[in-house]
Scaffold this motif. Structure first.
Motif, PDB file in Angstrom:
ATOM      1  N   LYS A 179       0.836  -1.194   0.000  1.00 48.32           N
ATOM      2  CA  LYS A 179       0.000   0.000   0.000  1.00 48.32           C
ATOM      3  C   LYS A 179       0.874   1.249   0.000  1.00 48.32           C
ATOM      4  O   LYS A 179       2.100   1.173   0.203  1.00 48.32           O
ATOM      5  CB  LYS A 179      -0.926   0.015   1.220  1.00 48.32           C
ATOM      6  N   THR A 180       0.260   2.376  -0.196  1.00 48.84           N
ATOM      7  CA  THR A 180       0.966   3.649  -0.128  1.00 48.84           C
ATOM      8  C   THR A 180       0.126   4.643   0.646  1.00 48.84           C
ATOM      9  O   THR A 180      -1.086   4.448   0.825  1.00 48.84           O
ATOM     10  CB  THR A 180       1.274   4.191  -1.537  1.00 48.84           C
ATOM     11  N   MET A 181       0.754   5.682   1.136  1.00 43.30           N
ATOM     12  CA  MET A 181       0.059   6.782   1.792  1.00 43.30           C
ATOM     13  C   MET A 181       0.642   8.073   1.255  1.00 43.30           C
ATOM     14  O   MET A 181       1.800   8.399   1.508  1.00 43.30           O
ATOM     15  CB  MET A 181       0.210   6.715   3.310  1.00 43.30           C
ATOM     16  N   ARG A 182      -0.163   8.783   0.468  1.00 44.30           N
ATOM     17  CA  ARG A 182       0.324  10.017  -0.142  1.00 44.30           C
ATOM     18  C   ARG A 182       0.178  11.184   0.819  1.00 44.30           C
ATOM     19  O   ARG A 182      -0.770  11.230   1.598  1.00 44.30           O
ATOM     20  CB  ARG A 182      -0.441  10.297  -1.433  1.00 44.30           C
ATOM     21  N   PRO A 183       1.090  12.146   0.786  1.00 44.82           N
ATOM     22  CA  PRO A 183       0.951  13.319   1.657  1.00 44.82           C
ATOM     23  C   PRO A 183      -0.302  14.107   1.302  1.00 44.82           C
ATOM     24  O   PRO A 183      -0.729  14.151   0.139  1.00 44.82           O
ATOM     25  CB  PRO A 183       2.229  14.122   1.380  1.00 44.82           C
ATOM     26  N   ASN A 212       5.747  20.843   2.791  1.00 43.52           N
ATOM     27  CA  ASN A 212       6.972  20.486   2.068  1.00 43.52           C
ATOM     28  C   ASN A 212       6.584  19.856   0.729  1.00 43.52           C
ATOM     29  O   ASN A 212       6.194  18.694   0.681  1.00 43.52           O
ATOM     30  CB  ASN A 212       7.798  19.506   2.902  1.00 43.52           C
ATOM     31  N   PRO A 213       6.671  20.612  -0.370  1.00 47.27           N
ATOM     32  CA  PRO A 213       6.269  20.063  -1.671  1.00 47.27           C
ATOM     33  C   PRO A 213       7.193  18.964  -2.183  1.00 47.27           C
ATOM     34  O   PRO A 213       6.890  18.329  -3.197  1.00 47.27           O
ATOM     35  CB  PRO A 213       6.291  21.293  -2.589  1.00 47.27           C
ATOM     36  N   TYR A 214       8.317  18.707  -1.504  1.00 47.29           N
ATOM     37  CA  TYR A 214       9.233  17.642  -1.931  1.00 47.29           C
ATOM     38  C   TYR A 214       8.921  16.299  -1.262  1.00 47.29           C
ATOM     39  O   TYR A 214       9.639  15.333  -1.467  1.00 47.29           O
ATOM     40  CB  TYR A 214      10.680  18.037  -1.616  1.00 47.29           C
ATOM     41  N   LEU A 215       7.874  16.241  -0.460  1.00 52.20           N
ATOM     42  CA  LEU A 215       7.534  14.999   0.228  1.00 52.20           C
ATOM     43  C   LEU A 215       7.245  13.878  -0.770  1.00 52.20           C
ATOM     44  O   LEU A 215       6.609  14.089  -1.810  1.00 52.20           O
ATOM     45  CB  LEU A 215       6.297  15.199   1.101  1.00 52.20           C
ATOM     46  N   LEU A 216       7.699  12.664  -0.427  1.00 48.76           N
ATOM     47  CA  LEU A 216       7.408  11.469  -1.212  1.00 48.76           C
ATOM     48  C   LEU A 216       6.351  10.634  -0.495  1.00 48.76           C
ATOM     49  O   LEU A 216       6.246  10.669   0.743  1.00 48.76           O
ATOM     50  CB  LEU A 216       8.678  10.639  -1.411  1.00 48.76           C
ATOM     51  N   PRO A 217       5.570   9.839  -1.224  1.00 50.93           N
ATOM     52  CA  PRO A 217       4.561   8.993  -0.572  1.00 50.93           C
ATOM     53  C   PRO A 217       5.215   7.918   0.298  1.00 50.93           C
ATOM     54  O   PRO A 217       6.309   7.432   0.007  1.00 50.93           O
ATOM     55  CB  PRO A 217       3.809   8.357  -1.756  1.00 50.93           C
ATOM     56  N   GLU A 218       4.523   7.550   1.368  1.00 51.64           N
ATOM     57  CA  GLU A 218       4.938   6.416   2.183  1.00 51.64           C
ATOM     58  C   GLU A 218       4.593   5.116   1.462  1.00 51.64           C
ATOM     59  O   GLU A 218       3.657   5.056   0.671  1.00 51.64           O
ATOM     60  CB  GLU A 218       4.223   6.425   3.539  1.00 51.64           C
ATOM     61  N   ILE A 219       5.349   4.056   1.740  1.00 54.63           N
ATOM     62  CA  ILE A 219       5.069   2.720   1.203  1.00 54.63           C
ATOM     63  C   ILE A 219       4.899   1.757   2.384  1.00 54.63           C
ATOM     64  O   ILE A 219       5.725   1.725   3.294  1.00 54.63           O
ATOM     65  CB  ILE A 219       6.203   2.217   0.282  1.00 54.63           C
TER      66      ILE A 219
END
Length: 507
Positions: free
Chosen positions: A418-422, A443-450
């Motif tokens: 699964k993923t969790m997007r900011p 923070n616009p550079y955030l990456l999604p969690e996995i």
């Protein structure tokens, strides 16, 4: 005469299935009252959570619920059964870590009907929910409408100490009292038409109006820099929200052609809001301040989903596609210039295709699937596209599960990626004022969690057990640091954690 007792909760396919019809839960009140009494489901500060999985996505008769306030509009005696899915498969968005599916009882008879319900919740404050439902049925046509009024009052007390380490360390101690009041009006108007047992269509319009949204904060703060008192402040802040009517619309079709089942849904959401806040800061050692902020948001969503189901090789094949377009504009204005004004916009195009296959055995079933997602994320500042902060993602998310039943003992073993997007607020580069010592920013550079999730669930008689082991990659953390131009100012921000986080949950 043959008599049997149906278990209240069983494991079937991918879910814990609880029968509501003809049980004590049918008299619980609203759908909200039913859900928070189900195994593995809790209500925390009025929000539903599935144990170890977080907030669930809720479906009613295959239609996604875009606002959980809708659950207050559904009476418990209209619910047939509820499925709780703890590890959703490929047919659901990769951000969905838990699903609740509500199936309602098909209403019988023809003509006009209505019901009224009043709920009064008393603690240290009084909350009210008043609901009126009407409907008219004739042959295959069902026309329905709902009007719902909600009033809620809430408060929170907090005592927080923050320490900022530097050459002259700052220690900020704050005691705050937060209170608020909200009143809103929700309406539903829709119709369903069943041509025959194989084809049905429906449309639903759901406007929402915020009648009142007010908050008040009374805060006292003491700031020490090193061993010296820097200031004592007493701040009162008052905020009011102005919300234009939110419009939601859903269109669906469900039908069977030969052995192929077709399920199609389309959604539209449009909302705008404006929140103004006045901070009145009284200082013992420095200048007094009056700070005003204005936050304006505009949100749009267009979504569609097509699911095709076909029996194949003794099992069932599910294939489909889903598309979602979202747009959010955030304007944040501070006239006094204590923090910079910001005007940002985020647009997302999310295209998905998925494939699942399930095969039943004499004592259980096996399910496996995969979902491919392409996400295009565009970030704008002052209506100018920021190429460095705009990104593209292409990911595959596999899942598999195995269910078995031996007498009264049933179990499920499952795996899902699964993923969790900011959130949009986490991605926004806007700086938002808290007090003269601290602010928060995205923070616009955030990456999604996995997430990699391995879960086990079992039911025996009236006992239920579940456990899950999860590994979280690139976890989004909320941290504090020095402000860029102020060694003794706190900047709260979001960032991705560098190490994997393993977690275990048992129930």
């Amino acid at each position: 005469v043959v008599t049997a007792v149906i278990p209240k909760t069983i494991i079937k396919d991918d879910a814990f299935v609880t029968q509501i019809e003809n049980s004590v839960l049918a008299e619980a009140g609203s759908a909200n009252d039913v859900l928070k009494k189900l195994p593995g489901v809790t209500s925390k500060d009025g929000a539903l959570e599935v144990f170890g999985k977080g907030a669930p996505v809720i479906y009613v008769n295959g239609r996604m619920v875009r606002d959980n306030a809708e659950l207050e509009l559904l009476n418990s005696n209209e619910i047939k059964s509820v499925d709780v899915v703890q590890n959703p498969g490929a047919r659901y968005d990769a951000t969905v870590r838990a699903v609740i599916r509500i199936k309602t009882i098909r209403k019988q008879g023809e003509g006009f009907g209505f019901d009224l319900r009043s709920s009064w919740m008393q603690s240290e404050n009084t909350d009210l929910v008043e609901t009126a439902n009407i409907n008219y049925r004739y042959k295959g046509l069902d026309v329905f409408g709902t009007l719902n009024y909600t009033r809620s009052v809430y408060f929170q007390e907090s005592d927080i100490t923050q320490a900022l380490h530097s050459a002259n360390p700052l220690v900020l101690q704050q005691e705050s009292y937060f209170s608020g009041r909200e009143q809103d009006l929700t309406a539903v108007l829709g119709l369903n038409y069943q041509f025959n047992e194989n084809h049905s269509i429906g449309v639903r319009y759901n406007p929402y109006l915020d009648l009142e949204s007010y908050m008040h904060i009374d805060s006292k703060a003491t700031a020490m820099i090193g061993d010296l008192l820097d200031d004592k402040t007493h701040t009162t802040s008052n905020g009011n929200s102005s919300v234009l009517p939110t419009h939601r619309m859903n269109l669906y079709y469900n039908g069977t052609v030969g052995r192929l089942n077709i399920d199609f849904n389309a959604d539209m959401v449009d909302s705008r809001s404006s929140e103004s806040t006045i901070y009145d800061e009284m200082s013992e050692l420095q200048d007094n301040r009056v700070v005003t902020t204005l936050s304006e948001d505009r949100d749009r969503l267009y979504a569609s989903k097509l699911v095709l189901t076909y029996p194949l090789f003794g099992g069932s094949l599910v294939a489909g596609t889903e598309y979602t377009y979202t747009s959010r504009r955030d304007d944040y204005i501070n006239d006094e210039g204590f923090i910079p004004n910001s005007f940002t916009k985020i647009q997302e195009d999310n295209t998905n295709v998925f494939l699942e296959y399930s095969y039943p055995f004499r004592f259980g079933s096996l399910n496996a699937g995969v979902r491919y997602e392409h996400l295009a994320f565009n970030y704008f500042e002052n209506d100018v596209l920021q190429q460095d902060q705009s990104r593209r993602f292409d990911n595959f998310y596999p899942n598999a599960s195995f269910n078995a039943m031996f007498g009264k003992f049933m179990f499920q073993l499952s795996y899902a990626a699964k993923t969790m997007r900011p959130s949009y607020s986490q991605l926004s580069n806007a700086i938002m004022y808290i007090d003269r010592y601290s602010y928060t920013r995205g923070n616009p550079y955030l990456l999604p969690e996995i997430y990699h999730d391995m879960s086990f669930a079992a039911v025996w008689n009236f006992l239920q057990f579940s456990a899950s082991y999860q590994i979280i990659q690139r976890a989004i953390m909320h941290l504090g640091d020095h402000q860029e131009n102020n060694e003794n100012g706190i900047a709260l921000y979001y960032t991705n954690f560098e190490r994997n986080i393993p977690t275990c949950h048992f129930m």
